[in-house]
Design a protein around this motif. Structure first.
Motif, PDB file in Angstrom:
ATOM      1  N   SER A 149       0.863  -1.180   0.000  1.00  0.00           N
ATOM      2  CA  SER A 149       0.000   0.000   0.000  1.00  0.00           C
ATOM      3  C   SER A 149       0.899   1.229   0.000  1.00  0.00           C
ATOM      4  N   LEU A 150       0.310   2.364  -0.272  1.00  0.00           N
ATOM      5  CA  LEU A 150       1.095   3.600  -0.343  1.00  0.00           C
ATOM      6  C   LEU A 150       1.727   3.920   1.007  1.00  0.00           C
ATOM      7  N   ASP A 151       2.957   4.374   0.940  1.00  0.00           N
ATOM      8  CA  ASP A 151       3.659   4.782   2.148  1.00  0.00           C
ATOM      9  C   ASP A 151       3.223   6.205   2.498  1.00  0.00           C
ATOM     10  N   PRO A 152       2.529   6.377   3.625  1.00  0.00           N
ATOM     11  CA  PRO A 152       2.022   7.721   3.950  1.00  0.00           C
ATOM     12  C   PRO A 152       3.146   8.724   4.192  1.00  0.00           C
ATOM     13  N   SER A 153       4.330   8.230   4.558  1.00  0.00           N
ATOM     14  CA  SER A 153       5.423   9.161   4.867  1.00  0.00           C
ATOM     15  C   SER A 153       6.199   9.560   3.605  1.00  0.00           C
ATOM     16  N   GLN A 154       6.051   8.769   2.513  1.00  0.00           N
ATOM     17  CA  GLN A 154       6.764   9.101   1.278  1.00  0.00           C
ATOM     18  C   GLN A 154       5.826   8.939   0.086  1.00  0.00           C
ATOM     19  N   PRO A 155       5.124  10.007  -0.273  1.00  0.00           N
ATOM     20  CA  PRO A 155       4.137   9.921  -1.347  1.00  0.00           C
ATOM     21  C   PRO A 155       4.732   9.319  -2.620  1.00  0.00           C
ATOM     22  N   ALA A 168       2.215  -4.220   2.999  1.00  0.00           N
ATOM     23  CA  ALA A 168       1.044  -4.101   3.879  1.00  0.00           C
ATOM     24  C   ALA A 168       0.649  -5.448   4.474  1.00  0.00           C
TER      25      ALA A 168
END
Ligand SMILES: [Zn+2]
Length: 204
Positions: free
Chosen positions: A56-62, A68
């Protein structure tokens, strides 16, 4: 009366459509009732040795992805290894990830297994890309689609216009049909709808 019947389920779609997440959901559900699950993957898929993973997308590095979820998986090179593994594990559910990486032999082996176990609850789940970035079907996956009792087609959101997307766009890199380079797939590939999907020869 319930008569057991061996079944084949195919979960197919473009990249970023949640195919492996769907597989994980089915595995988790089966494990609650203590079914034996064997997951196999191809040696072509060199990411995440010994596991299948969802990202899933890494919230800290768009724009970058993180792992996940993961489940142990055995790498299988050929028909002999496949048969030995199935014999050793005797699974209730056999799951095959990234099926497009396997050759025709897998279709024969799985068909034989289903035939051998037809009077049982044995279940095979194959997961894979149905088409390459040129919209050409992957032969192994196409054969499983024809043989399947149930087909689940997952769709993604188009990276350009957010419509439902059934195609995988490949940006730059080589013309290789399959590029399983570790970690880079999130940059090379996009999910695209029919309007936004470009086949490379269109662009040149
Ligand atoms: Zn689009």
């Amino acid at each position: 009366m319930h008569t057991p019947e061996a079944t084949l389920t195919a979960i197919v779609g473009p990249m970023f459509s949640g195919k492996t997440e769907e597989l994980m959901r089915l595995i988790k559900r089966a494990q609650i009732v203590k079914k034996r699950v064997l997951v196999i993957k191809s040696p072509v898929d060199q990411r995440d040795e010994g596991h299948v993973v969802t990202r899933s997308l890494d919230p800290s590095q768009p724009g970058t992805f993180i792992v996940a979820g993961k489940h142990p998986a055995h790498t299988v090179h050929d028909a002999l290894e496949f048969r030995q593994l199935v014999e050793a594990h005797d699974p209730d559910i056999l799951a095959i990830d990234e099926t497009q990486f396997f050759g025709d032999w897998l279709v024969e082996e799985v068909s034989a297994l289903l035939e051998e176990r037809k009077g049982s609850d044995f279940q095979v789940i194959i997961v894979g890309l149905d088409m390459d970035f040129m919209r050409r079907p992957f032969a192994t996956v196409a054969a499983f689609l024809a043989l399947a009792n149930e087909v689940v087609k997952t769709s993604a959101y188009c990276f350009v216009c957010l419509k439902p997307a059934n195609f995988t766009q490949k940006n730059g890199a080589s013309k290789e049909r399959i590029e399983a380079d570790p970690g880079k797939s999130s940059k090379i590939y996009e999910a695209r709808c029919r309007s936004c999907h470009k086949i490379p020869s269109d662009q040149e």
